[in-house]
Design a protein around this motif. Structure first.
Motif, PDB file in Angstrom:
ATOM      1  N   LEU A 216      53.832  76.778 118.783  1.00  0.00           N
ATOM      2  CA  LEU A 216      54.310  76.836 117.391  1.00  0.00           C
ATOM      3  C   LEU A 216      54.177  75.491 116.701  1.00  0.00           C
ATOM      4  CD1 LEU A 216      57.454  79.143 117.562  1.00  0.00           C
ATOM      5  CD2 LEU A 216      55.123  79.703 116.891  1.00  0.00           C
ATOM      6  N   ILE A 217      54.408  74.405 117.439  1.00  0.00           N
ATOM      7  CA  ILE A 217      54.231  73.078 116.835  1.00  0.00           C
ATOM      8  C   ILE A 217      52.791  72.899 116.381  1.00  0.00           C
ATOM      9  CG2 ILE A 217      54.137  70.607 117.351  1.00  0.00           C
ATOM     10  CD1 ILE A 217      56.633  70.971 119.075  1.00  0.00           C
ATOM     11  N   ILE A 218      51.833  73.298 117.236  1.00  0.00           N
ATOM     12  CA  ILE A 218      50.412  73.193 116.862  1.00  0.00           C
ATOM     13  C   ILE A 218      50.118  74.091 115.664  1.00  0.00           C
ATOM     14  CG2 ILE A 218      48.058  73.715 117.629  1.00  0.00           C
ATOM     15  CD1 ILE A 218      48.925  72.851 120.447  1.00  0.00           C
ATOM     16  N   PHE A 219      50.635  75.330 115.693  1.00  0.00           N
ATOM     17  CA  PHE A 219      50.388  76.290 114.608  1.00  0.00           C
ATOM     18  C   PHE A 219      50.915  75.768 113.274  1.00  0.00           C
ATOM     19  CE2 PHE A 219      52.184  80.052 112.274  1.00  0.00           C
ATOM     20  CZ  PHE A 219      50.981  80.499 111.759  1.00  0.00           C
ATOM     21  N   PHE A 220      52.173  75.322 113.265  1.00  0.00           N
ATOM     22  CA  PHE A 220      52.763  74.854 112.003  1.00  0.00           C
ATOM     23  C   PHE A 220      52.177  73.511 111.568  1.00  0.00           C
ATOM     24  CE2 PHE A 220      56.322  77.778 113.226  1.00  0.00           C
ATOM     25  CZ  PHE A 220      56.201  78.615 112.129  1.00  0.00           C
ATOM     26  N   SER A 221      51.690  72.722 112.503  1.00  0.00           N
ATOM     27  CA  SER A 221      51.006  71.472 112.130  1.00  0.00           C
ATOM     28  C   SER A 221      49.695  71.780 111.413  1.00  0.00           C
ATOM     29  CB  SER A 221      50.740  70.623 113.378  1.00  0.00           C
ATOM     30  OG  SER A 221      51.951  70.216 113.979  1.00  0.00           O
ATOM     31  N   ILE A 222      48.994  72.845 111.879  1.00  0.00           N
ATOM     32  CA  ILE A 222      47.772  73.262 111.187  1.00  0.00           C
ATOM     33  C   ILE A 222      48.102  73.722 109.772  1.00  0.00           C
ATOM     34  CG2 ILE A 222      45.919  74.975 111.155  1.00  0.00           C
ATOM     35  CD1 ILE A 222      45.996  74.938 114.226  1.00  0.00           C
ATOM     36  N   LEU A 223      49.150  74.541 109.632  1.00  0.00           N
ATOM     37  CA  LEU A 223      49.539  75.015 108.295  1.00  0.00           C
ATOM     38  C   LEU A 223      49.933  73.850 107.399  1.00  0.00           C
ATOM     39  CD1 LEU A 223      51.647  78.209 109.106  1.00  0.00           C
ATOM     40  CD2 LEU A 223      49.245  78.068 108.456  1.00  0.00           C
ATOM     41  N   ASN A 224      50.638  72.871 107.964  1.00  0.00           N
ATOM     42  CA  ASN A 224      51.026  71.692 107.185  1.00  0.00           C
ATOM     43  C   ASN A 224      49.791  70.933 106.703  1.00  0.00           C
ATOM     44  OD1 ASN A 224      53.084  69.609 106.306  1.00  0.00           O
ATOM     45  ND2 ASN A 224      51.889  68.387 107.738  1.00  0.00           N
ATOM     46  N   TYR A 225      48.788  70.829 107.563  1.00  0.00           N
ATOM     47  CA  TYR A 225      47.532  70.165 107.182  1.00  0.00           C
ATOM     48  C   TYR A 225      46.835  70.918 106.047  1.00  0.00           C
ATOM     49  CZ  TYR A 225      42.595  68.913 107.436  1.00  0.00           C
ATOM     50  OH  TYR A 225      41.322  68.544 107.113  1.00  0.00           O
ATOM     51  N   LEU A 226      46.801  72.260 106.163  1.00  0.00           N
ATOM     52  CA  LEU A 226      46.155  73.065 105.119  1.00  0.00           C
ATOM     53  C   LEU A 226      46.893  72.923 103.794  1.00  0.00           C
ATOM     54  CD1 LEU A 226      45.355  76.328 107.115  1.00  0.00           C
ATOM     55  CD2 LEU A 226      43.842  74.407 106.634  1.00  0.00           C
ATOM     56  N   ASN A 227      48.222  72.860 103.845  1.00  0.00           N
ATOM     57  CA  ASN A 227      49.010  72.686 102.621  1.00  0.00           C
ATOM     58  C   ASN A 227      48.706  71.349 101.965  1.00  0.00           C
ATOM     59  OD1 ASN A 227      50.229  75.153 102.914  1.00  0.00           O
ATOM     60  ND2 ASN A 227      52.156  74.356 103.705  1.00  0.00           N
ATOM     61  N   GLU A 228      48.692  70.287 102.773  1.00  0.00           N
ATOM     62  CA  GLU A 228      48.493  68.947 102.221  1.00  0.00           C
ATOM     63  C   GLU A 228      47.050  68.722 101.789  1.00  0.00           C
ATOM     64  OE1 GLU A 228      49.811  66.128 105.081  1.00  0.00           O
ATOM     65  OE2 GLU A 228      51.946  66.430 104.662  1.00  0.00           O
ATOM     66  N   HIS A 229      46.106  69.231 102.575  1.00  0.00           N
ATOM     67  CA  HIS A 229      44.699  68.911 102.326  1.00  0.00           C
ATOM     68  C   HIS A 229      44.063  69.815 101.282  1.00  0.00           C
ATOM     69  CE1 HIS A 229      41.093  66.752 103.395  1.00  0.00           C
ATOM     70  NE2 HIS A 229      40.426  67.879 103.506  1.00  0.00           N
ATOM     71  N   TYR A 230      44.411  71.110 101.307  1.00  0.00           N
ATOM     72  CA  TYR A 230      43.779  72.065 100.403  1.00  0.00           C
ATOM     73  C   TYR A 230      44.710  72.591  99.324  1.00  0.00           C
ATOM     74  CZ  TYR A 230      40.026  72.146 103.851  1.00  0.00           C
ATOM     75  OH  TYR A 230      39.005  71.782 104.681  1.00  0.00           O
ATOM     76  N   GLY A 231      45.989  72.288  99.407  1.00  0.00           N
ATOM     77  CA  GLY A 231      46.904  72.706  98.361  1.00  0.00           C
ATOM     78  C   GLY A 231      47.458  74.105  98.530  1.00  0.00           C
ATOM     79  N   PHE A 232      47.326  74.705  99.735  1.00  0.00           N
ATOM     80  CA  PHE A 232      47.972  75.998  99.959  1.00  0.00           C
ATOM     81  C   PHE A 232      49.490  75.806  99.944  1.00  0.00           C
ATOM     82  CE2 PHE A 232      43.800  76.751 101.957  1.00  0.00           C
ATOM     83  CZ  PHE A 232      43.474  77.955 101.375  1.00  0.00           C
ATOM     84  N   SER A 233      50.207  76.882  99.697  1.00  0.00           N
ATOM     85  CA  SER A 233      51.673  76.789  99.617  1.00  0.00           C
ATOM     86  C   SER A 233      52.322  77.666 100.684  1.00  0.00           C
ATOM     87  CB  SER A 233      52.159  77.213  98.227  1.00  0.00           C
ATOM     88  OG  SER A 233      51.672  78.508  97.896  1.00  0.00           O
ATOM     89  N   THR A 234      51.819  77.583 101.898  1.00  0.00           N
ATOM     90  CA  THR A 234      52.347  78.383 103.004  1.00  0.00           C
ATOM     91  C   THR A 234      53.702  77.835 103.446  1.00  0.00           C
ATOM     92  OG1 THR A 234      50.077  78.740 103.744  1.00  0.00           O
ATOM     93  CG2 THR A 234      51.825  79.279 105.298  1.00  0.00           C
ATOM     94  N   PRO A 235      54.758  78.669 103.504  1.00  0.00           N
ATOM     95  CA  PRO A 235      56.086  78.168 103.913  1.00  0.00           C
ATOM     96  C   PRO A 235      56.121  77.801 105.384  1.00  0.00           C
ATOM     97  CG  PRO A 235      56.112  80.559 103.634  1.00  0.00           C
ATOM     98  CD  PRO A 235      54.779  80.094 103.150  1.00  0.00           C
ATOM     99  N   ILE A 236      56.796  76.691 105.698  1.00  0.00           N
ATOM    100  CA  ILE A 236      56.965  76.229 107.079  1.00  0.00           C
ATOM    101  C   ILE A 236      58.457  76.041 107.313  1.00  0.00           C
ATOM    102  CG2 ILE A 236      56.378  74.434 108.762  1.00  0.00           C
ATOM    103  CD1 ILE A 236      53.887  73.834 107.113  1.00  0.00           C
ATOM    104  N   ASN A 237      59.101  77.050 107.874  1.00  0.00           N
ATOM    105  CA  ASN A 237      60.559  77.051 108.011  1.00  0.00           C
ATOM    106  C   ASN A 237      60.976  76.664 109.425  1.00  0.00           C
ATOM    107  OD1 ASN A 237      60.814  78.074 105.329  1.00  0.00           O
ATOM    108  ND2 ASN A 237      60.274  80.091 106.114  1.00  0.00           N
ATOM    109  N   VAL A 238      60.626  75.461 109.836  1.00  0.00           N
ATOM    110  CA  VAL A 238      60.997  74.976 111.167  1.00  0.00           C
ATOM    111  C   VAL A 238      61.467  73.531 111.057  1.00  0.00           C
ATOM    112  CG1 VAL A 238      59.407  76.480 112.406  1.00  0.00           C
ATOM    113  CG2 VAL A 238      58.627  74.234 111.637  1.00  0.00           C
TER     114      VAL A 238
END
Length: 759
Positions: A216-238
């Protein structure tokens, strides 16, 4: 992965299978081109097809063939890549690792741009065609190694599996950090205080390595990267400490796959395995992924030039108030692509708040194309319409205090309308860095004029042409970060302004002009109107109470003799010094003695002006309150300038809105002492120009106790209008029942009315 370039002419046989899902009309020459940008899934080929913007295309001057990425004259022909060669990306051996990576990432930015455009309710979204985004599912399998597929699948998994993720998180944290009382009592001593044992070193329950947590840490780190780099707004509730920065870059370069392989065989549920594979595919970028094939899958936009226009307008334009909308949606049916209100070209600093409308037009071309003659003439027409709209605003009495008049009444010169084209390009190194360059496809400035060597003429219009890095624009627009966009918007506008100023300074020689003592600039301009018309303009009247003008002369050799004669004539009555547009004339002429008149001139020696010559001109009758106020009017200020102030605004007694004052250009000011009007003692001054002054500026000008903003009339000389009964005029105003008179308030009369009060 298959790749098609928008509007490129392919041989029909080369793309028939690739375009089988969306079709393509073949012309009589056997060519096919597609007017879409986006992607779709080709079920016949079991692969995703991307249609990328035509800005990737470039053509060498001596070669009819179009290439992708670059076509530098120094590049060997065997290294150049044609669109046909990258139809099947995996089979193209010429592609470098950087170019291959660029294609994957560029596809995500195009996806983001189309999504942001589609969600914008103010644009034409009917050009967007969308059906389902890629998802993981059962059924038949298809191969897909696109970066976009992986990214969207990760985001979709997070959206659809919140309950699953919450269940894992709850199990991970259950019982964590609780005290093991059995071990605490048996292994440590207690301190007894008030008959209660206190254990200083309690033993916590030991926590085992949790592989679900690592995944999950790897998964949410990927989502965090996509949010910061591409501007997606995927929620990360951890509350995990995510992998970021340089450490995450190491994961992207290979460490991520190593870590995932170490924990792969710890998972047994279908969803956990699916999540592991998606994370692994993200880092590998070119592995198999299981995707449902039973449904059509596409995201396409027709006429991408409309999207490009929307991107540029979103990043540099203004949402105009309803009052100004007619300037953009012009009555003759022309629609201006971009318009915004920014500091004008002559303003010396942002504190001066002197603004003007900038006009821009987006040109979405292949990199080898240029605007045609029609585009240039349309751009000139836009500016002409804006000038006429501004004139009508004042002529029809609809102007507000904030409206700036483009025409200067003293010189009858017109302010410069900044006008530009902006088109897309791509850097040869495929970088996303910002760059704004004068395009090599045309001259820096293209002029349109009726009279030569007249910059400040309403028919002299100039258009600049710029290239902007398309990749930077797409990424900034796709991130949809309000703070980033606003920061860049200001930088971009400042850059446009400075660059247009530099272009004008290259083409024209600008001078700061100020009258010498004893010279009336107004009278001189009236007497030499034809010589200075369109060459002299007063851009500083709203910033400072000073008699500065700007002189602009074309540097072309054919005007050299004409310009030397004009400058020589002006130097007899004015100080004339070179001063680039946008520079401070006060600095250039800082050693100049300010032109002023003696306040003690005998009345018999004053110039007599007959009111019959000024029947339609406005004359202001106003008061001064005491000797200190009179001294300030007569030159006891920071500029030693003769001037008179009127309260500006609506709140204070006797104050007048600026929009009203702009409609009443004043020729003369008559001043009397407040409370002594019955004595009929007054003085008359001829107005040179006017200026608005803020409260802070009035303090700098040594005005005694300013209460707000003021509108100031600057005098050229003291004169006579004959023997007037000012007391009778004021007495009649007091008796006017229709318009209640405020004692001491300024009175505006026309010359024909003032004649009635002449003795």
């Amino acid at each position: 992965m298959r790749l098609i370039i928008e509007e490129y002419q392919y041989n029909a046989d080369d793309v028939r299978k690739v375009l089988s899902e969306i079709g393509g009309l073949e012309n009589i020459e056997g060519k096919v081109s597609i007017n879409y940008v986006g992607y779709f899934y080709n079920r016949q080929l079991n692969d995703v097809v991307f249609i990328l913007p035509k800005v990737l295309l470039v053509q060498r001057s001596h070669d009819e063939q179009e290439y992708v990425f670059t076509a530098s004259p120094n590049t060997p022909k065997e290294e150049l890549i044609t669109p046909e060669e990258i139809i099947d990306v995996e089979k193209c051996t010429k592609l470098t690792t950087e170019q291959r990576s660029f294609i994957y990432h560029f596809a995500v930015w195009i996806y983001r741009a189309i999504v942001i455009y589609h969600n914008d309710k103010s644009v034409d979204t009917s050009i967007v065609y969308q059906k389902r985004i890629p998802q993981i599912g059962g059924g038949r399998k298809r191969l897909s190694n696109t970066y976009l597929d992986i990214v969207l699948s990760l985001i979709k998994f997070n959206e659809d599996n919140q309950n699953f993720l919450f269940y894992i998180l709850r199990n991970i944290h259950s019982g964590f950090n609780k005290i093991n009382w059995t071990k605490t009592i048996s292994h440590s001593s207690a301190i007894v205080q008030k008959n209660k044992p206190i254990y200083l070193n309690p033993v916590n329950k030991k926590r085992k390595i949790n592989y679900d947590e690592e995944l999950l840490i790897i998964f949410f780190s990927i989502l965090n990267y996509l949010n910061e780099h591409y501007g997606f707004s995927t929620p990360i509730n951890v509350n995990f400490e995510l992998i970021t920065g340089k450490k995450f870059e190491a994961y992207r370069k290979g460490l991520g796959m190593i870590k995932l392989r170490q924990i792969k065989y710890k998972y047994f549920s279908d969803k956990a395995l699916k999540l592991w594979w998606m994370c692994y595919d993200f880092f590998e970028q070119s592995k198999k992924i299981v995707v449902e094939t039973g449904v059509q899958d596409y995201l396409l936009v027709k006429d991408f030039n409309i999207v490009f226009e929307a991107m540029i307008d979103n990043l540099i334009g203004d949402k105009l108030p309803k009052k100004y909308q007619e300037m953009k949606e012009q009555p003759d049916g022309k629609l201006v692509d971009h318009m915004y209100n920014w500091y004008d070209l002559t303003t010396r600093s942002k504190e001066e708040q002197h603004r003007i409308f900038y006009i821009g037009d987006s040109k979405y071309y292949k990199r080898s194309n240029t605007p045609g003659k029609q585009s240039w003439y349309k751009q000139f027409t836009y500016a002409r319409n804006v000038i006429q709209w501004n004139l009508d605003l004042f002529l029809q009495g609809k102007a507000d205090d904030d409206d700036i008049k483009l025409r200067d009444e003293t010189t009858e010169g017109y302010n410069i309308i900044p006008n530009f084209f902006i088109s897309a390009t791509i850097n040869d190194d495929l970088s996303y860095e910002f760059n704004l360059d004068k395009t090599e496809r045309s001259h820096d400035i293209k002029p349109s004029m009726q009279f030569e060597n007249r910059l400040f003429d309403r028919d002299t219009l100039l258009v600049c042409y710029y290239d902007v890095n398309f990749l930077f624009i797409v990424s900034l627009y796709g991130r949809n970060n309000y703070i980033e966009k606003n920061k860049w918007k200001e930088e971009m506008r400042d850059m446009f302004r400075k660059d247009i100023q530099n272009a004008l300074n290259e083409r024209y020689q600008f001078y700061a002009v100020a009258p010498k003592p004893g010279t009336s600039a107004v009278h001189y301009i009236e007497d030499h109107f034809q010589q200075v018309l369109g060459k002299v303009y007063n851009p500083y009247q709203e910033q400072e109470v000073q008699r500065y003008f700007s002189l602009a002369l074309d540097k072309a050799d054919k005007y050299k003799e004409e310009n030397e004669v004009l400058v020589g004539q002006l130097e007899e009555a004015f100080y004339v010094e070179k001063c680039k547009i946008g520079d401070n004339p006060e600095e250039v002429l800082k050693n100049v003695e300010v032109a002023k008149v003696l306040p003690t001139a005998p009345k018999d020696f004053l110039t007599l002006h007959y009111l019959e010559r000024y029947k339609e001109k406005f004359i202001l009758v106003g008061c001064y309150h005491d000797q200190a106020h009179l001294d300030w009017i007569l030159g006891k200020n920071d500029k030693n300038t003769l001037l008179y102030n009127v309260r500006l605004g609506k709140e204070r007694d006797g104050s007048i809105p600026k929009s009203h004052l702009d409609k009443m250009p004043v020729e003369f000011v008559v001043i009397y002492e407040f409370g002594h009007e019955s004595e009929n003692n007054y003085r008359v001054f001829r107005v040179h120009h006017h200026a608005s002054m803020k409260k802070e500026r009035m303090k700098e000008a040594l005005y005694p106790d300013p209460k707000g903003d003021y509108f100031c009339y600057v005098f050229s000389e003291e004169v006579s209008l004959g023997n007037l009964d000012i007391n009778k005029l004021i007495s009649r105003r007091r008796l006017d029942g229709k318009n209640p008179y405020v004692e001491g308030a300024p009175i505006f009369v026309k010359g024909e009315e003032l004649i009635e009060y002449r003795k």
